[in-house]
Motif scaffolding. Structure first.
Motif, short mmCIF file in Angstrom:
data_model
loop_
_atom_site.label_atom_id
_atom_site.label_comp_id
_atom_site.label_asym_id
_atom_site.label_seq_id
_atom_site.Cartn_x
_atom_site.Cartn_y
_atom_site.Cartn_z
N HIS A 1 33.54 -43.16 37.66
CA HIS A 1 33.06 -42.41 38.83
C HIS A 1 31.90 -43.21 39.43
N LEU A 2 32.14 -43.85 40.56
CA LEU A 2 31.14 -44.71 41.17
C LEU A 2 30.04 -43.92 41.88
N ASN A 3 30.39 -42.72 42.34
CA ASN A 3 29.43 -41.82 42.98
C ASN A 3 30.05 -40.43 43.01
N ALA A 4 29.43 -39.52 43.74
CA ALA A 4 29.93 -38.14 43.77
C ALA A 4 31.32 -38.02 44.39
N PHE A 5 31.73 -39.03 45.16
CA PHE A 5 32.99 -38.95 45.88
C PHE A 5 34.08 -39.85 45.30
#
Length: 298
Positions: free
Chosen positions: A269-273
């Motif tokens: 998961h690179l960020n929240a999206f």
């Protein structure tokens, strides 16, 4: 805000210390190569490593003069002399070993890797993509891309030129691999300017980042029958950054790094999206690249 893990959580997801063993096998000198590999595995275990990766064809050397020479040096797996020795050191030292070997199956030869653990034989991987004169000696691998389930996590294996194919890493990631072990014998790439990072290192970093995989690359060094090898072994984390190495271009050495599987799996998961595996457009392309393998649920 930094999340502090509880003591219980740290015990469930401890760091795994891994080792990349860079050595210089001598062509045809199996006894000396095997003993050196065992000495280096024992040293890695003394330093706390629980996974040790050896180079491609670690017990025989690489540049065979003929198929007859390759056939004479090859062994069965896992009951050949070298396999038995690696299985023994894995048991004695409580370590997982991934070792490159020329495997003989009847009249066929494979550029292969033995996977051994403290409890014995785990499996065999056979190189899918042959490089150069390997086509004169070996069959292309016929075991696919297995993922080996161990008490440490899920291990995948690739060998050298396999690392030039992004499909390989994607299929291992889709099967839930945590760590990819790469026995390799990297050679100089055409057109590479002096001082640039090795293409093999760049590919390992890119594929680790794109798939959320830890990759342990164990190369060899030296010149064998006129063929130079580039060393520069490397351990890359799940975000694609080197956490050990690159090693030297010409020296024998052991690289060590710590891997945490909880961190590795969440790093996809690179960020929240965005998650590199969840964001695949499987409405546009087959998530398993047409292999037909079942997609595991983790």
């Amino acid at each position: 805000m930094t999340m502090v893990r509880s003591a219980d959580e740290a015990n469930v997801f401890p760091d795994v210390k891994v080792a990349s063993i860079q050595m210089a096998p001598r062509i045809g000198d199996k006894a000396a190569n095997l003993q050196q590999s065992i000495d280096l595995i024992e040293e890695a275990a003394r330093q706390g490593a629980v996974v040790a990766v050896l180079p491609e064809l670690a017990n025989t050397g690489y540049v065979f003069a003929s198929r007859q020479e390759a056939f004479a040096l090859a062994e069965s797996v896992p009951d050949g002399e070298s396999s038995r020795a690696w299985l023994d050191v894995a048991r004695r030292c409580n370590i997982h070993v991934v070792a490159g070997i020329a495997e003989r199956v009847g009249d066929r030869l494979f550029n292969a890797a033995l996977i051994a653990g403290p409890k014995g034989y785990i499996g065999t991987y056979r190189k899918l993509h042959l490089w150069g004169d390997e086509h004169l000696f070996f069959e292309s691998g016929d075991l696919g891309l297995p993922v080996f389930h161990t008490e440490l996590g899920r291990l995948g294996v690739v060998i050298c030129y396999d690392g030039w194919f992004p499909e390989v890493y994607r299929l291992l990631a889709m099967q839930g691999a945590d760590i990819v072990c790469m026995p390799t014998n990297w050679v100089p790439m055409p057109g590479q300017a002096s001082g640039q990072m090795a293409m093999a290192n760049t590919l390992a970093m890119a594929n680790a980042h794109a798939n959320g995989l830890n990759i342990i690359c164990a190369d060899r060094v030296g010149i064998e029958r006129g063929q130079p090898f580039i060393g520069q072994s490397l351990i890359v984390n799940e975000q694609g950054w080197p956490i050990a190495g690159p090693a030297s271009k010409d020296g024998e050495e052991i690289l060590y790094a710590a891997i945490n599987l909880r961190k590795s799996r969440s790093a996809r998961h690179l960020n929240a999206f965005n998650c590199v595996l969840r964001d695949r457009r499987d409405d546009v392309y087959d998530p398993m690249l047409g292999t037909g393998w079942p997609l595991p649920r983790y």
